[in-house]
Write a protein that holds these residues in place. Structure first.
Motif, PDB file in Angstrom:
ATOM      1  N   GLY A  78      -2.053  -3.377  12.325  1.00  0.00           N
ATOM      2  CA  GLY A  78      -3.554  -3.271  11.885  1.00  0.00           C
ATOM      3  C   GLY A  78      -3.945  -1.579  11.788  1.00  0.00           C
ATOM      4  O   GLY A  78      -4.501  -0.972  10.965  1.00  0.00           O
ATOM      5  N   ASP A  79      -3.723  -1.006  12.769  1.00  0.00           N
ATOM      6  CA  ASP A  79      -3.765   0.469  13.062  1.00  0.00           C
ATOM      7  C   ASP A  79      -2.954   1.602  11.871  1.00  0.00           C
ATOM      8  O   ASP A  79      -3.606   2.425  11.361  1.00  0.00           O
ATOM      9  N   LEU A  80      -1.636   0.266  11.280  1.00  0.00           N
ATOM     10  CA  LEU A  80      -0.906   1.546  10.206  1.00  0.00           C
ATOM     11  C   LEU A  80      -2.092   1.983   9.078  1.00  0.00           C
ATOM     12  O   LEU A  80      -2.228   2.278   7.690  1.00  0.00           O
ATOM     13  N   MET A  81      -2.263   0.400   9.087  1.00  0.00           N
ATOM     14  CA  MET A  81      -3.232   0.003   7.869  1.00  0.00           C
ATOM     15  C   MET A  81      -4.914   0.996   7.675  1.00  0.00           C
ATOM     16  O   MET A  81      -4.856   1.203   6.970  1.00  0.00           O
ATOM     17  N   LYS A  82      -4.834   0.897   9.359  1.00  0.00           N
ATOM     18  CA  LYS A  82      -6.126   2.030   9.213  1.00  0.00           C
ATOM     19  C   LYS A  82      -5.669   3.550   8.924  1.00  0.00           C
ATOM     20  O   LYS A  82      -6.892   4.463   8.138  1.00  0.00           O
ATOM     21  N   HIS A  83      -4.988   4.235   8.465  1.00  0.00           N
ATOM     22  CA  HIS A  83      -4.339   5.459   8.953  1.00  0.00           C
ATOM     23  C   HIS A  83      -3.510   5.665   6.921  1.00  0.00           C
ATOM     24  O   HIS A  83      -3.767   6.915   6.714  1.00  0.00           O
ATOM     25  N   ALA A  84      -2.698   4.277   6.594  1.00  0.00           N
ATOM     26  CA  ALA A  84      -2.359   4.557   5.542  1.00  0.00           C
ATOM     27  C   ALA A  84      -3.171   4.637   4.518  1.00  0.00           C
ATOM     28  O   ALA A  84      -2.880   6.153   3.007  1.00  0.00           O
ATOM     29  N   PRO A  85      -4.874   5.212   4.124  1.00  0.00           N
ATOM     30  CA  PRO A  85      -5.429   5.067   3.271  1.00  0.00           C
ATOM     31  C   PRO A  85      -5.709   7.238   3.600  1.00  0.00           C
ATOM     32  O   PRO A  85      -5.790   7.985   2.400  1.00  0.00           O
ATOM     33  N   ALA A  86      -5.277   7.245   4.747  1.00  0.00           N
ATOM     34  CA  ALA A  86      -4.976   8.864   4.973  1.00  0.00           C
ATOM     35  C   ALA A  86      -3.761   9.659   3.837  1.00  0.00           C
ATOM     36  O   ALA A  86      -3.990  11.065   3.050  1.00  0.00           O
ATOM     37  N   LEU A  87      -2.727   8.733   3.293  1.00  0.00           N
ATOM     38  CA  LEU A  87      -2.047   9.555   2.708  1.00  0.00           C
ATOM     39  C   LEU A  87      -2.591   9.683   0.940  1.00  0.00           C
ATOM     40  O   LEU A  87      -1.764  10.396   0.328  1.00  0.00           O
ATOM     41  N   ALA A 104       7.004  10.323   7.178  1.00  0.00           N
ATOM     42  CA  ALA A 104       6.878  11.159   8.359  1.00  0.00           C
ATOM     43  C   ALA A 104       5.178  11.125   8.104  1.00  0.00           C
ATOM     44  O   ALA A 104       4.509  11.593   9.718  1.00  0.00           O
ATOM     45  N   PHE A 105       3.939  11.812   6.943  1.00  0.00           N
ATOM     46  CA  PHE A 105       2.821  11.775   7.068  1.00  0.00           C
ATOM     47  C   PHE A 105       2.330  10.665   7.949  1.00  0.00           C
ATOM     48  O   PHE A 105       0.693  10.855   8.393  1.00  0.00           O
ATOM     49  N   LEU A 106       2.876   9.192   7.346  1.00  0.00           N
ATOM     50  CA  LEU A 106       1.794   8.095   8.279  1.00  0.00           C
ATOM     51  C   LEU A 106       2.315   8.264   9.491  1.00  0.00           C
ATOM     52  O   LEU A 106       1.082   8.051  10.279  1.00  0.00           O
ATOM     53  N   SER A 107       3.297   8.664  10.471  1.00  0.00           N
ATOM     54  CA  SER A 107       3.389   8.730  11.763  1.00  0.00           C
ATOM     55  C   SER A 107       2.436   9.892  12.568  1.00  0.00           C
ATOM     56  O   SER A 107       1.902   9.600  13.301  1.00  0.00           O
ATOM     57  N   PHE A 108       2.454  11.274  11.369  1.00  0.00           N
ATOM     58  CA  PHE A 108       1.446  12.152  11.726  1.00  0.00           C
ATOM     59  C   PHE A 108       0.303  11.329  11.540  1.00  0.00           C
ATOM     60  O   PHE A 108      -0.662  12.175  12.823  1.00  0.00           O
ATOM     61  N   ALA A 109      -0.287  10.749  10.697  1.00  0.00           N
ATOM     62  CA  ALA A 109      -1.898  10.279  10.279  1.00  0.00           C
ATOM     63  C   ALA A 109      -2.558   9.256  11.456  1.00  0.00           C
ATOM     64  O   ALA A 109      -3.098   9.621  12.563  1.00  0.00           O
ATOM     65  N   PHE A 110      -0.919   8.922  12.123  1.00  0.00           N
ATOM     66  CA  PHE A 110      -0.895   7.605  12.904  1.00  0.00           C
ATOM     67  C   PHE A 110      -1.814   8.470  14.244  1.00  0.00           C
ATOM     68  O   PHE A 110      -2.308   7.943  14.949  1.00  0.00           O
ATOM     69  N   ASN A 111      -1.309   9.480  14.792  1.00  0.00           N
ATOM     70  CA  ASN A 111      -1.187  10.028  15.736  1.00  0.00           C
ATOM     71  C   ASN A 111      -2.847  11.323  16.231  1.00  0.00           C
ATOM     72  O   ASN A 111      -2.663  11.212  16.860  1.00  0.00           O
ATOM     73  N   VAL A 112      -2.322  11.839  14.634  1.00  0.00           N
ATOM     74  CA  VAL A 112      -3.551  12.978  14.723  1.00  0.00           C
ATOM     75  C   VAL A 112      -5.458  12.263  13.977  1.00  0.00           C
ATOM     76  O   VAL A 112      -6.122  12.604  14.358  1.00  0.00           O
ATOM     77  N   GLY A 113      -4.666  11.253  13.457  1.00  0.00           N
ATOM     78  CA  GLY A 113      -5.962  10.266  13.144  1.00  0.00           C
ATOM     79  C   GLY A 113      -5.912  11.049  11.424  1.00  0.00           C
ATOM     80  O   GLY A 113      -5.863  12.081  11.047  1.00  0.00           O
ATOM     81  N   ASN A 114      -6.810  10.043  10.743  1.00  0.00           N
ATOM     82  CA  ASN A 114      -6.838  10.070   9.847  1.00  0.00           C
ATOM     83  C   ASN A 114      -7.710  11.520   9.037  1.00  0.00           C
ATOM     84  O   ASN A 114      -7.479  12.275   8.069  1.00  0.00           O
ATOM     85  N   GLY A 115      -8.832  11.640   9.997  1.00  0.00           N
ATOM     86  CA  GLY A 115      -9.723  13.215   9.259  1.00  0.00           C
ATOM     87  C   GLY A 115      -9.274  13.869   9.756  1.00  0.00           C
ATOM     88  O   GLY A 115      -8.553  15.526   8.271  1.00  0.00           O
ATOM     89  N   LYS A 121       0.694  -0.992  -0.177  1.00  0.00           N
ATOM     90  CA  LYS A 121       0.334   0.020  -0.120  1.00  0.00           C
ATOM     91  C   LYS A 121       1.134   1.511  -0.173  1.00  0.00           C
ATOM     92  O   LYS A 121       0.758   2.305  -1.045  1.00  0.00           O
ATOM     93  N   ILE A 122       1.763   1.382   0.674  1.00  0.00           N
ATOM     94  CA  ILE A 122       2.493   2.406   0.866  1.00  0.00           C
ATOM     95  C   ILE A 122       3.707   2.542   0.688  1.00  0.00           C
ATOM     96  O   ILE A 122       4.825   3.924   0.613  1.00  0.00           O
ATOM     97  N   GLY A 123       4.479   1.257  -0.040  1.00  0.00           N
ATOM     98  CA  GLY A 123       5.866   1.846  -0.343  1.00  0.00           C
ATOM     99  C   GLY A 123       6.564   0.510   1.076  1.00  0.00           C
ATOM    100  O   GLY A 123       6.346   0.761   1.502  1.00  0.00           O
ATOM    101  N   ALA A 124       7.196  -0.331   0.282  1.00  0.00           N
ATOM    102  CA  ALA A 124       8.546  -1.189   1.557  1.00  0.00           C
ATOM    103  C   ALA A 124       9.660  -0.074   2.007  1.00  0.00           C
ATOM    104  O   ALA A 124       9.941   0.508   3.371  1.00  0.00           O
ATOM    105  N   GLY A 125       9.829   1.172   1.423  1.00  0.00           N
ATOM    106  CA  GLY A 125      10.934   1.779   1.932  1.00  0.00           C
ATOM    107  C   GLY A 125      10.142   2.791   2.696  1.00  0.00           C
ATOM    108  O   GLY A 125      11.042   2.887   4.130  1.00  0.00           O
ATOM    109  N   ALA A 126       9.050   3.357   2.817  1.00  0.00           N
ATOM    110  CA  ALA A 126       7.833   4.453   3.314  1.00  0.00           C
ATOM    111  C   ALA A 126       7.798   3.475   4.700  1.00  0.00           C
ATOM    112  O   ALA A 126       8.371   3.873   6.584  1.00  0.00           O
ATOM    113  N   LEU A 127       7.676   2.103   5.070  1.00  0.00           N
ATOM    114  CA  LEU A 127       7.126   1.423   5.521  1.00  0.00           C
ATOM    115  C   LEU A 127       8.231   1.236   6.472  1.00  0.00           C
ATOM    116  O   LEU A 127       8.455   1.406   7.272  1.00  0.00           O
ATOM    117  N   ALA A 128       9.768   1.161   6.149  1.00  0.00           N
ATOM    118  CA  ALA A 128      10.680   0.545   6.094  1.00  0.00           C
ATOM    119  C   ALA A 128      11.695   2.196   7.273  1.00  0.00           C
ATOM    120  O   ALA A 128      11.833   1.830   8.701  1.00  0.00           O
TER     121      ALA A 128
END
Length: 156
Positions: A69-78, A92-103, A10-17
């Motif tokens: 599971g949580d990261l999969m829920k937040h990946a669509p925010a990207l 960075a944006f996935l970490s941010f969305a994980f912390n503040v929520g997709n909305g 979904k987000i790319g192996a490099g971004a996930l790493a």
């Protein structure tokens, strides 16, 4: 396919790493249910949800399942960012969305700037999100600095 493999697709192996160690560092991993700095029931690596109750304990495997599971829920925010992103920006944006929520992520000035082609301005917006419960938290200041550095392609 494992949850980690699905997320890498979904987000790319490099971004996930880049994202997983960043998130794990700032969330920490606690093998029991606890209250975060503003009183939200939390488990493992920053997992929150209505199923949590004080007194629960978790294994490493369960914590890994919660995290991915949580990261999969937040990946669509990207998907709210309609411009090309580097792996560092995606992480960075996935970490941010994980912390503040997709909305909150999708409605943010950060996303508006990114979509307008102002990626440096979008990265700079991360530094503005340091409050929780109306108070500036030192941990959020450090997290946002690391996210911003990653977003800007600098070593955090």
């Amino acid at each position: 396919m494992t949850p980690r493999q699905r997320l890498a697709t979904k987000i790319g192996a490099g971004a996930l790493a880049l994202a997983v160690p960043l998130i794990a560092h700032f969330e920490g991993t606690v093998f029991r249910t606890y209250r975060d700095p503003i009183g939200i029931l939390t488990s493992c690596t920053g997992h929150t949800g209505p199923e949590l109750m004080m007194g629960q304990t978790w294994t490493q495997e369960q914590c890994d399942q919660q995290l991915y599971g949580d990261l999969m829920k937040h990946a669509p925010a990207l998907d709210c960012v309609q411009r090309p992103m580097t792996n560092g920006q995606r992480a960075a944006f996935l970490s941010f969305a994980f912390n503040v929520g997709n909305g909150n992520f999708c409605k943010s000035t950060l996303v508006r700037k990114a979509n307008a082609g102002d990626m440096p301005g979008a990265c700079a917006e991360l530094s503005r999100w340091t409050l929780a419960g109306g108070k500036e938290l030192p941990g959020l200041v450090r997290r946002r600095a690391a996210e911003r550095a990653m977003c800007e392609g600098k070593t955090p």
